[in-house]
Write a protein that holds these residues in place. Structure first.
Motif, PDB file in Angstrom:
ATOM      1  N   PRO A 100       0.801  -1.234   0.000  1.00 56.40           N
ATOM      2  CA  PRO A 100       0.000   0.000   0.000  1.00 56.40           C
ATOM      3  C   PRO A 100       0.832   1.282   0.000  1.00 56.40           C
ATOM      4  O   PRO A 100       0.347   2.331  -0.447  1.00 56.40           O
ATOM      5  CB  PRO A 100      -0.829  -0.123   1.287  1.00 56.40           C
ATOM      6  CG  PRO A 100      -0.102  -1.110   2.143  1.00 56.40           C
ATOM      7  CD  PRO A 100       0.552  -2.061   1.198  1.00 56.40           C
ATOM      8  N   VAL A 101       2.059   1.201   0.464  1.00 54.45           N
ATOM      9  CA  VAL A 101       2.939   2.385   0.454  1.00 54.45           C
ATOM     10  C   VAL A 101       3.182   2.852  -0.978  1.00 54.45           C
ATOM     11  O   VAL A 101       3.347   4.051  -1.232  1.00 54.45           O
ATOM     12  CB  VAL A 101       4.287   2.054   1.140  1.00 54.45           C
ATOM     13  CG1 VAL A 101       5.270   3.201   1.000  1.00 54.45           C
ATOM     14  CG2 VAL A 101       4.064   1.721   2.608  1.00 54.45           C
ATOM     15  N   LEU A 102       3.181   1.910  -1.914  1.00 53.95           N
ATOM     16  CA  LEU A 102       3.510   2.229  -3.303  1.00 53.95           C
ATOM     17  C   LEU A 102       2.297   2.671  -4.121  1.00 53.95           C
ATOM     18  O   LEU A 102       2.450   3.087  -5.272  1.00 53.95           O
ATOM     19  CB  LEU A 102       4.148   1.006  -3.982  1.00 53.95           C
ATOM     20  CG  LEU A 102       5.420   0.450  -3.322  1.00 53.95           C
ATOM     21  CD1 LEU A 102       5.891  -0.786  -4.078  1.00 53.95           C
ATOM     22  CD2 LEU A 102       6.503   1.511  -3.280  1.00 53.95           C
ATOM     23  N   LYS A 103       1.130   2.602  -3.545  1.00 50.07           N
ATOM     24  CA  LYS A 103      -0.098   2.900  -4.298  1.00 50.07           C
ATOM     25  C   LYS A 103      -0.076   4.321  -4.846  1.00 50.07           C
ATOM     26  O   LYS A 103       0.175   5.288  -4.128  1.00 50.07           O
ATOM     27  CB  LYS A 103      -1.323   2.717  -3.398  1.00 50.07           C
ATOM     28  CG  LYS A 103      -2.646   2.866  -4.142  1.00 50.07           C
ATOM     29  CD  LYS A 103      -3.835   2.583  -3.228  1.00 50.07           C
ATOM     30  CE  LYS A 103      -5.145   2.703  -3.981  1.00 50.07           C
ATOM     31  NZ  LYS A 103      -6.318   2.436  -3.106  1.00 50.07           N
ATOM     32  N   GLY A 104      -0.315   4.433  -6.145  1.00 47.29           N
ATOM     33  CA  GLY A 104      -0.384   5.738  -6.784  1.00 47.29           C
ATOM     34  C   GLY A 104       0.958   6.339  -7.125  1.00 47.29           C
ATOM     35  O   GLY A 104       1.015   7.452  -7.670  1.00 47.29           O
ATOM     36  N   SER A 105       2.047   5.628  -6.853  1.00 45.76           N
ATOM     37  CA  SER A 105       3.380   6.181  -7.132  1.00 45.76           C
ATOM     38  C   SER A 105       3.933   5.593  -8.432  1.00 45.76           C
ATOM     39  O   SER A 105       3.345   4.699  -9.035  1.00 45.76           O
ATOM     40  CB  SER A 105       4.329   5.882  -5.970  1.00 45.76           C
ATOM     41  OG  SER A 105       4.579   4.491  -5.865  1.00 45.76           O
ATOM     42  N   SER A 106       5.073   6.097  -8.860  1.00 43.67           N
ATOM     43  CA  SER A 106       5.699   5.599 -10.083  1.00 43.67           C
ATOM     44  C   SER A 106       6.269   4.201  -9.835  1.00 43.67           C
ATOM     45  O   SER A 106       6.914   3.954  -8.817  1.00 43.67           O
ATOM     46  CB  SER A 106       6.804   6.549 -10.550  1.00 43.67           C
ATOM     47  OG  SER A 106       7.728   6.785  -9.518  1.00 43.67           O
ATOM     48  N   LEU A 107       6.021   3.294 -10.780  1.00 43.20           N
ATOM     49  CA  LEU A 107       6.347   1.886 -10.565  1.00 43.20           C
ATOM     50  C   LEU A 107       6.926   1.237 -11.813  1.00 43.20           C
ATOM     51  O   LEU A 107       6.678   1.681 -12.938  1.00 43.20           O
ATOM     52  CB  LEU A 107       5.087   1.109 -10.161  1.00 43.20           C
ATOM     53  CG  LEU A 107       4.399   1.526  -8.852  1.00 43.20           C
ATOM     54  CD1 LEU A 107       3.030   0.866  -8.748  1.00 43.20           C
ATOM     55  CD2 LEU A 107       5.272   1.150  -7.655  1.00 43.20           C
ATOM     56  N   MET A 108       7.677   0.173 -11.582  1.00 36.99           N
ATOM     57  CA  MET A 108       8.148  -0.698 -12.650  1.00 36.99           C
ATOM     58  C   MET A 108       7.147  -1.836 -12.877  1.00 36.99           C
ATOM     59  O   MET A 108       7.223  -2.546 -13.868  1.00 36.99           O
ATOM     60  CB  MET A 108       9.522  -1.254 -12.255  1.00 36.99           C
ATOM     61  CG  MET A 108      10.234  -2.060 -13.319  1.00 36.99           C
ATOM     62  SD  MET A 108      11.873  -2.557 -12.739  1.00 36.99           S
ATOM     63  CE  MET A 108      12.330  -3.706 -14.026  1.00 36.99           C
TER      64      MET A 108
END
Length: 393
Positions: A100-108
């Motif tokens: 959930p920390v990565l939700k909505g952020s830039s991702l590979m």
């Protein structure tokens, strides 16, 4: 009999200033006003700051943090600790849609349990700005994100980032995490200088992994045909605003800019371009001294040699107004009499660079050779001769 000569403060004229360049220098206008909270422009080779505003104001780094993540990765690759073809198993923390920390952020867009190469993860960090890729790489290199963050902060100290502290491997806002525009150009300079293979990835415009179409590098200046931009990194969070560290080359000159707290996605590019264009229009980098090139020869006392060659181990770069490189003068000053034994690289004085009679830069003057101590009788003779030199000098 050994012959010695008194200390000299010699001026080496690289060229004679013409009356036109001396009397009618082209004026350098004020720095263009930028719409950002903080910015700086540096000559990457000389290290000279050409423009700055709130350059040491603490700011949230956002994804500029990935420059340090990349620096640690580059050092691990350079040392052989990891290899590009190593395969990394994606953990739950690095799971793009499961953390959930990565939700909505830039991702590979990594998938838990799958394996991915170090090479792909590195491109995912640099080109796609993948927060999940940062976590996977950190765990692979250091065993945990916390241990990797410690490495990041250790390297920050070694590079000389005095106002930077990292709490995350990816740059998402976190209490106690901060940097400055000045520290970010210093980090960019370290990347370019120390890890050329790692830095070469920053100019790549796109990368495809686990998607039907490529993701584009967020640094829009890579597509600008009026500048030769080859890096470096963007960043954005609510707290940070829009950040961009950029670097470009023109001739022998490389400039690095940092714009922090920009107002818009495209605005950070426009403001960065203003800085870079202004820098290239009105400044250039001179290289008056080559690495290990003997510049001067001086007397050395109590040595098995009468003379010692002096210069600069790494060479010297000096920022000058555009078109003035040929007008540089060099003067050297010896701190004291030079005594053996002496090792190559030891500082014995300073090199001064002058333009229109004014000192614009100073750098260490060092020994370019080892000189061993002479025997007993040679030392006695040198002592006697040195007393006369001191009296009449």
């Amino acid at each position: 009999m050994k012959k010695k000569f008194k200390l000299s403060f010699t001026i080496l004229m690289l060229s004679i200033c013409t009356s036109a360049s001396a009397d009618m220098p082209f004026p350098i206008p004020a720095i263009p006003q930028l719409n950002a909270e903080s910015y700086i422009l540096m000559d990457a080779k000389s290290g000279e700051i050409l423009a700055e505003y709130n350059a040491e104001q603490q700011r949230d780094p956002a994804s500029l943090t990935k420059m340090m993540t990349s620096y640690v990765v580059g050092q691990a690759l350079h040392s052989g600790r990891i290899k590009n073809d190593d395969m990394v198993v994606v953990s739950k923390d690095a799971w793009a849609t499961g953390n959930p920390v990565l939700k909505g952020s830039s991702l590979m867009f990594l998938e838990v349990g799958k394996t991915v190469s170090v090479s792909d993860l590195n491109k995912g960090i640099i080109i796609q700005s993948g927060n999940d890729a940062c976590i996977a790489m950190a765990e692979h290199i250091a065993g945990s994100q916390g241990a990797f963050v410690n490495l990041m902060n250790d390297y920050a100290k070694k590079i000389g980032l005095e106002h930077t502290h990292f709490e995350t491997v990816h740059g998402l806002d976190a209490p106690g995490q901060y940097t400055t525009a000045k520290d970010m150009v210093l980090l960019g300079r370290a990347l370019i200088r120390d890890l050329p293979d790692e830095y070469a990835i920053y100019k790549e415009k796109e990368f495809t992994y686990n998607l039907s179409k490529p993701q584009l590098n967020r640094n829009g200046l890579l597509w600008d045909t009026t500048l030769n931009v080859d890096g470096i990194k963007t960043g954005h969070t609510q707290a940070a605003g829009y950040n961009l560290v950029a670097s470009a080359v023109e001739g022998n000159t490389r400039l690095i800019s940092a714009v922090l707290g920009g107002r818009t996605y495209k605005g950070r590019e426009e403001e960065s371009k203003k800085l870079l264009v202004w820098g290239f229009r009105f400044f250039e980098t001179a290289n008056p001294i080559k690495a290990n090139m003997p510049l001067f020869t001086e007397s050395i006392w109590y040595g098995d040699e009468n003379k010692i060659q002096l210069g600069s181990i790494d060479g010297a770069y000096v920022t000058v107004p555009k078109g003035r490189s040929a007008d540089l003068q060099i003067k050297y000053v010896i701190d004291n009499y030079i005594y053996a034994p002496i090792m190559k690289g030891r500082t014995v004085g300073k090199i001064q660079f002058l333009l229109d009679g004014k000192v614009i830069n100073e750098q260490p003057l060092v020994a370019l050779q080892n000189v061993a101590e002479t025997g007993f009788f040679g030392s006695v003779w040198d002592w006697i001769e040195l007393q006369f030199v001191k009296i009449f000098n």
